[in-house]
Design a protein around this motif. Sequence first.
Motif, mmCIF file in Angstrom:
data_model
loop_
_atom_site.group_PDB
_atom_site.id
_atom_site.type_symbol
_atom_site.label_atom_id
_atom_site.label_comp_id
_atom_site.label_asym_id
_atom_site.label_seq_id
_atom_site.Cartn_x
_atom_site.Cartn_y
_atom_site.Cartn_z
ATOM 1 N N ALA A 177 -8.228 -97.530 -31.404
ATOM 2 C CA ALA A 177 -8.926 -97.584 -33.226
ATOM 3 C C ALA A 177 -7.856 -98.609 -33.158
ATOM 4 N N ALA A 178 -7.100 -99.766 -33.195
ATOM 5 C CA ALA A 178 -6.649 -100.664 -33.643
ATOM 6 C C ALA A 178 -8.490 -101.739 -33.342
ATOM 7 N N VAL A 179 -8.613 -101.251 -32.265
ATOM 8 C CA VAL A 179 -10.345 -102.332 -31.759
ATOM 9 C C VAL A 179 -11.251 -102.108 -32.846
ATOM 10 N N TRP A 180 -11.477 -100.921 -33.030
ATOM 11 C CA TRP A 180 -11.911 -100.198 -34.140
ATOM 12 C C TRP A 180 -12.098 -100.582 -35.277
ATOM 13 N N LEU A 181 -10.833 -101.067 -35.826
ATOM 14 C CA LEU A 181 -10.654 -101.048 -36.912
ATOM 15 C C LEU A 181 -10.580 -102.217 -37.237
ATOM 16 N N ALA A 182 -10.793 -103.307 -36.381
ATOM 17 C CA ALA A 182 -11.033 -104.601 -36.619
ATOM 18 C C ALA A 182 -12.399 -104.241 -36.195
ATOM 19 N N TYR A 183 -13.491 -103.806 -35.866
ATOM 20 C CA TYR A 183 -14.891 -104.509 -35.808
ATOM 21 C C TYR A 183 -15.243 -103.849 -37.458
ATOM 22 N N TYR A 184 -14.709 -102.292 -37.544
ATOM 23 C CA TYR A 184 -15.684 -102.438 -38.888
ATOM 24 C C TYR A 184 -14.885 -102.782 -39.630
ATOM 25 N N THR A 185 -13.955 -103.743 -40.212
ATOM 26 C CA THR A 185 -13.864 -104.152 -41.459
ATOM 27 C C THR A 185 -14.008 -105.914 -41.306
ATOM 28 N N ALA A 186 -14.507 -106.495 -39.903
ATOM 29 C CA ALA A 186 -15.230 -107.483 -39.787
ATOM 30 C C ALA A 186 -15.284 -107.954 -40.688
ATOM 31 N N GLY A 187 -16.759 -107.166 -42.144
ATOM 32 C CA GLY A 187 -16.575 -107.579 -42.872
ATOM 33 C C GLY A 187 -15.961 -108.604 -43.970
ATOM 34 N N LEU A 188 -14.760 -108.238 -43.621
ATOM 35 C CA LEU A 188 -13.671 -108.181 -44.913
ATOM 36 C C LEU A 188 -13.341 -109.381 -44.044
ATOM 37 N N THR A 189 -13.303 -109.628 -42.989
ATOM 38 C CA THR A 189 -11.903 -110.525 -42.213
ATOM 39 C C THR A 189 -13.060 -111.113 -41.097
ATOM 40 N N SER A 190 -12.948 -110.974 -40.376
ATOM 41 C CA SER A 190 -14.041 -112.459 -39.068
ATOM 42 C C SER A 190 -14.644 -111.735 -37.894
ATOM 43 N N TYR A 191 -15.556 -111.776 -37.823
ATOM 44 C CA TYR A 191 -16.183 -110.829 -36.468
ATOM 45 C C TYR A 191 -15.194 -111.346 -35.061
ATOM 46 N N ILE A 192 -14.481 -112.024 -35.366
ATOM 47 C CA ILE A 192 -13.757 -112.570 -33.649
ATOM 48 C C ILE A 192 -12.319 -111.792 -33.941
ATOM 49 N N VAL A 193 -12.006 -111.248 -35.326
ATOM 50 C CA VAL A 193 -11.456 -110.325 -34.459
ATOM 51 C C VAL A 193 -11.675 -109.200 -33.990
ATOM 52 N N GLY A 194 -11.992 -108.137 -33.421
ATOM 53 C CA GLY A 194 -12.446 -107.394 -32.645
ATOM 54 C C GLY A 194 -11.853 -108.083 -31.512
ATOM 55 N N ALA A 195 -12.358 -108.963 -31.491
ATOM 56 C CA ALA A 195 -12.214 -109.517 -29.702
ATOM 57 C C ALA A 195 -10.663 -109.766 -29.663
ATOM 58 N N LEU A 196 -10.301 -110.587 -31.028
ATOM 59 C CA LEU A 196 -8.789 -111.219 -30.834
ATOM 60 C C LEU A 196 -7.531 -109.284 -30.401
ATOM 61 N N SER A 197 -8.408 -108.841 -31.174
ATOM 62 C CA SER A 197 -7.755 -107.492 -31.201
ATOM 63 C C SER A 197 -8.149 -107.225 -30.042
ATOM 64 N N PHE A 198 -7.833 -106.562 -29.256
ATOM 65 C CA PHE A 198 -8.420 -106.261 -27.761
ATOM 66 C C PHE A 198 -7.303 -106.673 -27.200
ATOM 67 N N SER A 199 -7.741 -108.408 -27.176
ATOM 68 C CA SER A 199 -6.611 -108.945 -26.199
ATOM 69 C C SER A 199 -5.464 -109.482 -26.814
ATOM 70 N N VAL A 200 -4.808 -108.988 -27.876
ATOM 71 C CA VAL A 200 -3.725 -108.284 -28.364
ATOM 72 C C VAL A 200 -3.357 -107.041 -27.768
ATOM 73 N N VAL A 201 -3.352 -105.947 -28.133
ATOM 74 C CA VAL A 201 -3.559 -104.545 -27.395
ATOM 75 C C VAL A 201 -3.057 -104.949 -25.773
ATOM 76 N N LEU A 202 -3.987 -105.754 -25.426
ATOM 77 C CA LEU A 202 -3.893 -105.520 -23.534
ATOM 78 C C LEU A 202 -2.400 -106.351 -23.406
#
Length: 348
Positions: A177-202
């Motif tokens: 869910a955290a990875v999905w939220l990161a990619y879904y809100t990429a327009g408000l943050t940054s596209y790389i946030v999704g990749a970083l979220s996966f790293s943090v969760v892992l």
Amino acid sequence: MIHSYLLFFFAGLGAFNGLVLSLYLLWRQPVTPAHRWLAVLVLTLSLRTGKSVMFYFWPEISKLVLQVGLTACLLIGPCLIGFVRAWADPQRLHTRSDPVLGLGLLGLAVGFGLAWPYPDHPDLWGGPVWKLIQYAWLGCLLLAGGLFVRATRCEVAHVPADGLTSRHVAAVIVGVAAVWLAYYTAGLTSYIVGALSFSVVLYLSIIVMLARRRAGRAPTPYQDRKIAADEAAAALQSLHQLMAEEHLYRDTTLTLPKLARRLGMPAARLSQLLNDNHQIAFKPYLAQVRVEAAKRLLSAPGGGAMEQVAEAVGFVSMSTFYSSFRKVEGTTPAAWRQAAQQASQAGS
């Protein structure tokens, strides 16, 4: 410049570690259906993350790479559902066809990609396809959460042979869910946030796993304290009485923690009581109780068909019923019933 290098390092390393983790889950023993689904889930997340890293740092990368990443993204949600379903159904009573459905969805996704490739249809993939993937992922997340809640309420969230507890499954759902939220809100943050979220969760998952492993090495509260003979006798009498009067063995989802709660004692204490003072583990004890109940039905006039007897005493399948009965009595239920009927006729 250093900032960019750090972003690339952590995001790329997360994707690489995800690939290694998925291979580990596939090769470790024993490999259960839940582990296989989890391995494929981590693999799809890694591919999606790798695609994000490449596109962020090399925007002119081939559209085929983007197509592979989006195809993997489509499979994240179904893999999550397959993982939760496999965990909640360790005996595979209702999930045997799930891998076939997963392969079918993969075939449809690949077929769509071959018919309408990203390089020839960038507007299609960047618009309707991406939106469809996002909302399908969200729908699968909600469905997986609902399946998890229902499973825990049905008391199937015990510790099965795959070693996955309800906390592990909840952590996987929250991480996805955290990875999905990161990619879904990429327009408000940054596209790389999704990749970083996966790293943090892992990384957090690995830390929690190591911490739980250290905690698991600590002695249990009752490990060094034997149960007194009189206390054990009273507890066993309460256990047998509860089984006889309330027929708890009929519950196909009966687990050691659930039975311990009914007795008003910790699960570790009940396990110690059965193993040390009754010389039997929980599962063989439960099978023994169910076999004794089956014998009463088999010896009664008009006891019913074997399937009805097995279901009435809590066995979930005929194969389990027959194997448990043979272990306890050394013969099959049908042979035991025939011998009981002959003995009854001879006595009369």
